[in-house]
Scaffold this active site. Structure first.
Site, PDB file in Angstrom:
ATOM      1  N   LYS A   9      59.268  92.092  24.132  1.00  0.00           N
ATOM      2  CA  LYS A   9      58.941  93.444  23.683  1.00  0.00           C
ATOM      3  C   LYS A   9      57.442  93.742  23.790  1.00  0.00           C
ATOM      4  O   LYS A   9      56.628  92.824  23.976  1.00  0.00           O
ATOM      5  CB  LYS A   9      59.436  93.609  22.236  1.00  0.00           C
ATOM      6  CG  LYS A   9      60.960  93.478  22.103  1.00  0.00           C
ATOM      7  CD  LYS A   9      61.410  93.804  20.687  1.00  0.00           C
ATOM      8  CE  LYS A   9      62.914  93.661  20.542  1.00  0.00           C
ATOM      9  NZ  LYS A   9      63.377  94.082  19.197  1.00  0.00           N
ATOM     10  N   TYR A  49      69.340 101.460  23.062  1.00  0.00           N
ATOM     11  CA  TYR A  49      69.604 101.181  21.645  1.00  0.00           C
ATOM     12  C   TYR A  49      70.518 102.239  21.009  1.00  0.00           C
ATOM     13  O   TYR A  49      70.495 102.410  19.782  1.00  0.00           O
ATOM     14  CB  TYR A  49      68.281 101.092  20.876  1.00  0.00           C
ATOM     15  CG  TYR A  49      67.578  99.758  21.034  1.00  0.00           C
ATOM     16  CD1 TYR A  49      68.139  98.589  20.523  1.00  0.00           C
ATOM     17  CD2 TYR A  49      66.350  99.658  21.676  1.00  0.00           C
ATOM     18  CE1 TYR A  49      67.500  97.359  20.652  1.00  0.00           C
ATOM     19  CE2 TYR A  49      65.700  98.425  21.808  1.00  0.00           C
ATOM     20  CZ  TYR A  49      66.287  97.284  21.292  1.00  0.00           C
ATOM     21  OH  TYR A  49      65.654  96.063  21.404  1.00  0.00           O
ATOM     22  N   PHE A  57      65.736 103.334  11.262  1.00  0.00           N
ATOM     23  CA  PHE A  57      64.615 102.832  12.063  1.00  0.00           C
ATOM     24  C   PHE A  57      64.720 103.195  13.545  1.00  0.00           C
ATOM     25  O   PHE A  57      63.879 102.785  14.348  1.00  0.00           O
ATOM     26  CB  PHE A  57      64.493 101.304  11.915  1.00  0.00           C
ATOM     27  CG  PHE A  57      65.754 100.540  12.282  1.00  0.00           C
ATOM     28  CD1 PHE A  57      66.074 100.263  13.597  1.00  0.00           C
ATOM     29  CD2 PHE A  57      66.608 100.091  11.282  1.00  0.00           C
ATOM     30  CE1 PHE A  57      67.226  99.559  13.928  1.00  0.00           C
ATOM     31  CE2 PHE A  57      67.765  99.382  11.599  1.00  0.00           C
ATOM     32  CZ  PHE A  57      68.078  99.112  12.940  1.00  0.00           C
ATOM     33  N   ARG A  85      70.237  83.570  20.723  1.00  0.00           N
ATOM     34  CA  ARG A  85      70.032  84.128  19.381  1.00  0.00           C
ATOM     35  C   ARG A  85      69.511  83.064  18.410  1.00  0.00           C
ATOM     36  O   ARG A  85      68.675  83.347  17.549  1.00  0.00           O
ATOM     37  CB  ARG A  85      71.305  84.786  18.857  1.00  0.00           C
ATOM     38  CG  ARG A  85      71.574  86.114  19.565  1.00  0.00           C
ATOM     39  CD  ARG A  85      72.822  86.790  19.062  1.00  0.00           C
ATOM     40  NE  ARG A  85      72.653  87.412  17.751  1.00  0.00           N
ATOM     41  CZ  ARG A  85      72.076  88.596  17.535  1.00  0.00           C
ATOM     42  NH1 ARG A  85      71.563  89.284  18.556  1.00  0.00           N
ATOM     43  NH2 ARG A  85      72.003  89.100  16.333  1.00  0.00           N
ATOM     44  N   THR A  91      66.013  88.447  12.647  1.00  0.00           N
ATOM     45  CA  THR A  91      65.343  89.720  12.988  1.00  0.00           C
ATOM     46  C   THR A  91      63.997  89.842  12.283  1.00  0.00           C
ATOM     47  O   THR A  91      63.004  90.257  12.887  1.00  0.00           O
ATOM     48  CB  THR A  91      66.241  90.917  12.578  1.00  0.00           C
ATOM     49  OG1 THR A  91      67.516  90.769  13.206  1.00  0.00           O
ATOM     50  CG2 THR A  91      65.628  92.239  12.978  1.00  0.00           C
ATOM     51  N   ARG A 102      60.673  84.126  17.110  1.00  0.00           N
ATOM     52  CA  ARG A 102      60.155  85.140  16.174  1.00  0.00           C
ATOM     53  C   ARG A 102      59.262  84.533  15.106  1.00  0.00           C
ATOM     54  O   ARG A 102      58.311  85.172  14.648  1.00  0.00           O
ATOM     55  CB  ARG A 102      61.322  85.922  15.574  1.00  0.00           C
ATOM     56  CG  ARG A 102      61.883  86.929  16.587  1.00  0.00           C
ATOM     57  CD  ARG A 102      63.120  87.595  16.075  1.00  0.00           C
ATOM     58  NE  ARG A 102      63.569  88.678  16.950  1.00  0.00           N
ATOM     59  CZ  ARG A 102      64.799  89.158  16.949  1.00  0.00           C
ATOM     60  NH1 ARG A 102      65.712  88.654  16.138  1.00  0.00           N
ATOM     61  NH2 ARG A 102      65.127  90.144  17.765  1.00  0.00           N
ATOM     62  N   ASN A 112      59.255  92.616  16.693  1.00  0.00           N
ATOM     63  CA  ASN A 112      59.730  91.234  16.536  1.00  0.00           C
ATOM     64  C   ASN A 112      59.829  90.447  17.842  1.00  0.00           C
ATOM     65  O   ASN A 112      60.680  89.572  17.983  1.00  0.00           O
ATOM     66  CB  ASN A 112      61.037  91.212  15.726  1.00  0.00           C
ATOM     67  CG  ASN A 112      62.154  91.961  16.422  1.00  0.00           C
ATOM     68  OD1 ASN A 112      61.945  92.508  17.494  1.00  0.00           O
ATOM     69  ND2 ASN A 112      63.324  91.971  15.821  1.00  0.00           N
ATOM     70  N   HIS A 115      64.191  90.548  22.183  1.00  0.00           N
ATOM     71  CA  HIS A 115      65.564  91.012  21.955  1.00  0.00           C
ATOM     72  C   HIS A 115      66.527  89.971  22.486  1.00  0.00           C
ATOM     73  O   HIS A 115      66.221  89.263  23.450  1.00  0.00           O
ATOM     74  CB  HIS A 115      65.784  92.332  22.711  1.00  0.00           C
ATOM     75  CG  HIS A 115      67.224  92.758  22.755  1.00  0.00           C
ATOM     76  ND1 HIS A 115      67.845  93.403  21.710  1.00  0.00           N
ATOM     77  CD2 HIS A 115      68.176  92.598  23.718  1.00  0.00           C
ATOM     78  CE1 HIS A 115      69.110  93.624  22.037  1.00  0.00           C
ATOM     79  NE2 HIS A 115      69.339  93.151  23.246  1.00  0.00           N
ATOM     80  N   GLU A 126      74.225  94.496  28.964  1.00  0.00           N
ATOM     81  CA  GLU A 126      72.771  94.671  28.855  1.00  0.00           C
ATOM     82  C   GLU A 126      72.031  94.117  30.070  1.00  0.00           C
ATOM     83  O   GLU A 126      71.030  94.689  30.499  1.00  0.00           O
ATOM     84  CB  GLU A 126      72.268  94.014  27.558  1.00  0.00           C
ATOM     85  CG  GLU A 126      72.754  94.771  26.321  1.00  0.00           C
ATOM     86  CD  GLU A 126      72.243  94.173  25.024  1.00  0.00           C
ATOM     87  OE1 GLU A 126      71.564  93.131  25.043  1.00  0.00           O
ATOM     88  OE2 GLU A 126      72.524  94.770  23.968  1.00  0.00           O
TER      89      GLU A 126
HETATM   90  P1  CMP Z   1      66.781  93.793  18.431  1.00  0.00           P
HETATM   91  O1  CMP Z   1      67.355  92.425  18.467  1.00  0.00           O
HETATM   92  O2  CMP Z   1      66.069  94.266  19.637  1.00  0.00           O
HETATM   93  O3  CMP Z   1      67.945  94.854  18.088  1.00  0.00           O
HETATM   94  C1  CMP Z   1      67.750  95.995  17.293  1.00  0.00           C
HETATM   95  C2  CMP Z   1      66.342  96.145  16.808  1.00  0.00           C
HETATM   96  O4  CMP Z   1      66.155  97.049  15.777  1.00  0.00           O
HETATM   97  C3  CMP Z   1      65.876  94.817  16.222  1.00  0.00           C
HETATM   98  O5  CMP Z   1      65.740  93.847  17.224  1.00  0.00           O
HETATM   99  C4  CMP Z   1      64.603  95.249  15.524  1.00  0.00           C
HETATM  100  O6  CMP Z   1      63.502  95.299  16.400  1.00  0.00           O
HETATM  101  C5  CMP Z   1      64.961  96.659  15.103  1.00  0.00           C
HETATM  102  N1  CMP Z   1      65.166  96.697  13.665  1.00  0.00           N
HETATM  103  C6  CMP Z   1      66.171  96.157  12.974  1.00  0.00           C
HETATM  104  N2  CMP Z   1      66.002  96.390  11.659  1.00  0.00           N
HETATM  105  C7  CMP Z   1      64.872  97.098  11.524  1.00  0.00           C
HETATM  106  C8  CMP Z   1      64.178  97.652  10.428  1.00  0.00           C
HETATM  107  N3  CMP Z   1      64.638  97.520   9.191  1.00  0.00           N
HETATM  108  N4  CMP Z   1      63.043  98.327  10.679  1.00  0.00           N
HETATM  109  C9  CMP Z   1      62.600  98.475  11.951  1.00  0.00           C
HETATM  110  N5  CMP Z   1      63.220  97.976  13.033  1.00  0.00           N
HETATM  111  C10 CMP Z   1      64.345  97.293  12.817  1.00  0.00           C
END
Ligand code: CMP
Length: 137
Positions: A9, A49, A57, A85, A91, A102, A112, A115, A126
């Site tokens: 990212k 997304y 968010f 994962r 996350t 992470r 974070n 993905h 994807e």
């Molecule tokens: P990702 O694995 O890319 O899939 C969905 C994304 O949403 C996740 O990683 C985070 O970057 C984002 N995300 C999930 N929860 C939150 C949150 N509470 N606030 C902001 N971003 C979020």
């Protein structure tokens, strides 16, 4: 063989962690089928997304993912989805286990670092979102 999508990212690209993350991927035994650096529009980030459209968010996520270059990487391995994962960690980096991507490189729940696809079906979908089959080796 299973496929999964990694995206490095914008935060991790800005922090010069592309090489560190690719090294972790290779040391864990994933085959890299495709890799590129691109910038995506808010519309494309929103489409990728779309499943999170109703989440509070979503707007922040779409702005962040289009805020700078990203590096989508198509990965292949037995059990690729679950293994990737596990390697990326929770996350929220505050909850991520030691040694995960992470824990090392993410700064917050939103920013974070990487993905990972959340199911075998989404892994295929994807990878196809970012790569034509002809780009995968
Ligand atoms: P990702 O694995 O890319 O899939 C969905 C994304 O949403 C996740 O990683 C985070 O970057 C984002 N995300 C999930 N929860 C939150 C949150 N509470 N606030 C902001 N971003 C979020």
């Amino acid at each position: 063989m299973e496929r999964t999508l990694c995206i490095i990212k914008p935060d991790a690209v800005r922090n010069k962690n592309i090489g560190n993350i690719v090294a972790m991927i290779q040391e864990a035994g994933f085959k890299i089928l495709g890799l590129k650096q691109i910038t995506i529009s808010q519309a494309v980030a929103g489409e990728f997304y779309a499943v999170h459209k109703e989440r509070p968010f979503y707007g922040e996520l779409v702005s962040f993912m289009s805020s700078g270059p990203i590096v989508p990487i198509a990965l292949e391995k037995a059990n690729a989805v679950a293994d990737w994962r596990a390697l990326i960690g929770a996350t929220d980096p505050a909850e991520a286990a030691e040694g995960t991507v992470r824990k090392r490189y993410a700064t917050s729940k939103g920013e974070n670092a990487v993905h990972g696809s959340d199911s075998v079906e989404n892994g295929r979908i994807e990878v196809g979102f970012f790569f034509a089959e002809s780009e995968l080796v």
